[in-house]
Design an enzyme around this catalytic site. Structure first.
Site, mmCIF file in Angstrom:
data_model
loop_
_atom_site.group_PDB
_atom_site.id
_atom_site.type_symbol
_atom_site.label_atom_id
_atom_site.label_comp_id
_atom_site.label_asym_id
_atom_site.label_seq_id
_atom_site.Cartn_x
_atom_site.Cartn_y
_atom_site.Cartn_z
ATOM 1 N N GLU A 83 -5.095 4.075 3.178
ATOM 2 C CA GLU A 83 -4.147 3.335 2.322
ATOM 3 C C GLU A 83 -2.918 2.993 3.157
ATOM 4 O O GLU A 83 -2.380 3.855 3.857
ATOM 5 C CB GLU A 83 -3.769 4.259 1.145
ATOM 6 C CG GLU A 83 -2.750 3.688 0.192
ATOM 7 C CD GLU A 83 -2.404 4.702 -0.926
ATOM 8 O OE1 GLU A 83 -3.096 5.745 -1.064
ATOM 9 O OE2 GLU A 83 -1.421 4.446 -1.638
ATOM 10 N N ALA B 288 1.000 -3.541 -5.845
ATOM 11 C CA ALA B 288 1.391 -2.944 -7.133
ATOM 12 C C ALA B 288 0.217 -2.233 -7.825
ATOM 13 O O ALA B 288 0.445 -1.303 -8.611
ATOM 14 C CB ALA B 288 1.973 -4.012 -8.038
ATOM 15 N N HIS C 119 0.961 1.056 3.164
ATOM 16 C CA HIS C 119 2.101 0.392 2.529
ATOM 17 C C HIS C 119 3.092 0.000 3.610
ATOM 18 O O HIS C 119 3.432 0.832 4.459
ATOM 19 C CB HIS C 119 2.787 1.304 1.501
ATOM 20 C CG HIS C 119 1.854 1.696 0.410
ATOM 21 N ND1 HIS C 119 1.466 0.819 -0.568
ATOM 22 C CD2 HIS C 119 1.171 2.840 0.198
ATOM 23 C CE1 HIS C 119 0.602 1.415 -1.362
ATOM 24 N NE2 HIS C 119 0.396 2.643 -0.922
ATOM 25 N N PRO D 244 -1.865 -7.793 -4.859
ATOM 26 C CA PRO D 244 -1.041 -8.886 -5.377
ATOM 27 C C PRO D 244 0.300 -9.054 -4.663
ATOM 28 O O PRO D 244 0.924 -8.077 -4.261
ATOM 29 C CB PRO D 244 -0.811 -8.499 -6.853
ATOM 30 C CG PRO D 244 -1.126 -7.052 -6.932
ATOM 31 C CD PRO D 244 -2.154 -6.782 -5.871
ATOM 32 N N ASN D 245 0.669 -10.316 -4.558
ATOM 33 C CA ASN D 245 1.951 -10.756 -3.997
ATOM 34 C C ASN D 245 2.036 -10.648 -2.475
ATOM 35 O O ASN D 245 2.997 -11.120 -1.871
ATOM 36 C CB ASN D 245 3.145 -10.014 -4.645
ATOM 37 C CG ASN D 245 3.167 -10.206 -6.147
ATOM 38 O OD1 ASN D 245 3.201 -11.334 -6.607
ATOM 39 N ND2 ASN D 245 3.104 -9.136 -6.920
ATOM 40 N N ASN E 197 -4.188 -2.116 1.294
ATOM 41 C CA ASN E 197 -2.836 -2.120 0.736
ATOM 42 C C ASN E 197 -2.987 -2.675 -0.681
ATOM 43 O O ASN E 197 -2.999 -3.895 -0.869
ATOM 44 C CB ASN E 197 -1.886 -2.980 1.563
ATOM 45 C CG ASN E 197 -0.471 -2.929 0.997
ATOM 46 O OD1 ASN E 197 -0.259 -2.426 -0.111
ATOM 47 N ND2 ASN E 197 0.492 -3.441 1.743
ATOM 48 N N ARG F 149 11.680 4.529 -2.465
ATOM 49 C CA ARG F 149 11.987 3.460 -3.416
ATOM 50 C C ARG F 149 11.965 4.002 -4.855
ATOM 51 O O ARG F 149 12.078 5.203 -5.081
ATOM 52 C CB ARG F 149 11.014 2.302 -3.176
ATOM 53 C CG ARG F 149 11.141 1.749 -1.741
ATOM 54 C CD ARG F 149 10.195 0.596 -1.495
ATOM 55 N NE ARG F 149 10.506 -0.529 -2.357
ATOM 56 C CZ ARG F 149 9.677 -1.560 -2.547
ATOM 57 N NH1 ARG F 149 8.512 -1.595 -1.898
ATOM 58 N NH2 ARG F 149 10.011 -2.540 -3.356
ATOM 59 N N ARG G 246 8.765 -12.998 0.785
ATOM 60 C CA ARG G 246 8.982 -12.085 -0.330
ATOM 61 C C ARG G 246 9.864 -10.923 0.118
ATOM 62 O O ARG G 246 9.444 -10.128 0.952
ATOM 63 C CB ARG G 246 7.606 -11.543 -0.754
ATOM 64 C CG ARG G 246 7.659 -10.463 -1.779
ATOM 65 C CD ARG G 246 6.315 -9.767 -1.898
ATOM 66 N NE ARG G 246 6.416 -8.768 -2.932
ATOM 67 C CZ ARG G 246 5.613 -7.736 -3.045
ATOM 68 N NH1 ARG G 246 4.623 -7.549 -2.200
ATOM 69 N NH2 ARG G 246 5.793 -6.876 -4.014
ATOM 70 N N TYR H 260 10.059 -6.107 3.187
ATOM 71 C CA TYR H 260 8.712 -6.273 3.752
ATOM 72 C C TYR H 260 8.691 -6.969 5.108
ATOM 73 O O TYR H 260 7.622 -7.106 5.699
ATOM 74 C CB TYR H 260 7.823 -7.039 2.757
ATOM 75 C CG TYR H 260 7.656 -6.300 1.441
ATOM 76 C CD1 TYR H 260 6.983 -5.079 1.396
ATOM 77 C CD2 TYR H 260 8.191 -6.801 0.258
ATOM 78 C CE1 TYR H 260 6.835 -4.380 0.197
ATOM 79 C CE2 TYR H 260 8.044 -6.118 -0.945
ATOM 80 C CZ TYR H 260 7.370 -4.909 -0.965
ATOM 81 O OH TYR H 260 7.226 -4.217 -2.143
HETATM 82 C C1 DQA Z 1 3.595 -2.158 -1.137
HETATM 83 C C2 DQA Z 1 4.447 -1.213 -1.999
HETATM 84 C C3 DQA Z 1 4.160 -1.418 -3.481
HETATM 85 O O1 DQA Z 1 4.941 -0.531 -4.267
HETATM 86 C C4 DQA Z 1 4.483 -2.842 -3.885
HETATM 87 O O2 DQA Z 1 4.141 -3.052 -5.231
HETATM 88 C C5 DQA Z 1 3.879 -3.849 -3.001
HETATM 89 C C6 DQA Z 1 3.774 -3.602 -1.563
HETATM 90 C C7 DQA Z 1 3.972 -2.069 0.351
HETATM 91 O O3 DQA Z 1 3.189 -2.569 1.159
HETATM 92 O O4 DQA Z 1 5.020 -1.539 0.716
HETATM 93 O O5 DQA Z 1 3.529 -4.948 -3.450
HETATM 94 O O6 DQA Z 1 2.236 -1.787 -1.275
#
Ligand code: DQA
Length: 149
Positions: A99, A78, A101, A11-12, A75, A108, A19, A24
């Protein structure tokens, strides 16, 4: 071993570029997909690249990958920190899981320090920006070759 790789985004991540760019970066998800496809061609990997804001869609893609893929790069955004359902789906998938990020989640908020997915992942990349996706694909190519050889 199949050279098909699912690259899954949670998501997002459709808002990348707009964003929180201080966290990011300025690249969009389309930029990341283009770079992943260019590298995949070099590494002779075939990609399925997806993003969803819906947990069940990510689970459905993991189920699809079970029949076809040699690896998953994910990825979960959240959902990393919340989703037992995505973890359970990944636990039904035997080939390598990496995985990714973009940000260094460990630098964080405390709630980002725990990842359900990390209890399944064969490798975790965090804090390398969008380059993390490319590093993950290189690792996946190595793991697929090791299994083939
Ligand atoms: C994320 C890190 C997560 O904590 C966050 O909720 C994201 C992006 C990252 O790519 O750094 O949406 O996965």
């Amino acid at each position: 071993m199949s050279r098909l790789v699912y690259v899954l985004n949670g998501p997002n991540l459709n808002l990348l570029g707009r964003r929180q760019p201080h966290i990011y970066g300025h690249e969009t998800l389309a930029d990341i997909e283009r770079e992943c496809r260019a590298l995949a061609a070099e590494l002779k990997l075939e990609l399925r690249f997806h993003q969803s804001n819906r947990e069940y869609e990510i689970i459905d893609w993991i189920h699809q990958a079970r029949d076809a893929a040699g690896a998953i790069v994910i990825n979960p955004a959240a959902f990393t920190h919340t989703s037992v359902a995505i973890l359970d789906a990944l636990n039904t998938f035997d080939p390598p899981v990496i995985e990714v990020h973009i940000s260094n989640v460990h630098k964080r908020e405390a709630f980002r320090h725990h990842s359900f997915v990390s209890t399944r992942a064969d490798g975790v990349i965090a804090g390398f920006g969008t380059q993390g996706y490319l590093l993950a694909l290189r690792r996946v190519a190595t793991l697929i070759e090791d299994k083939a050889g």
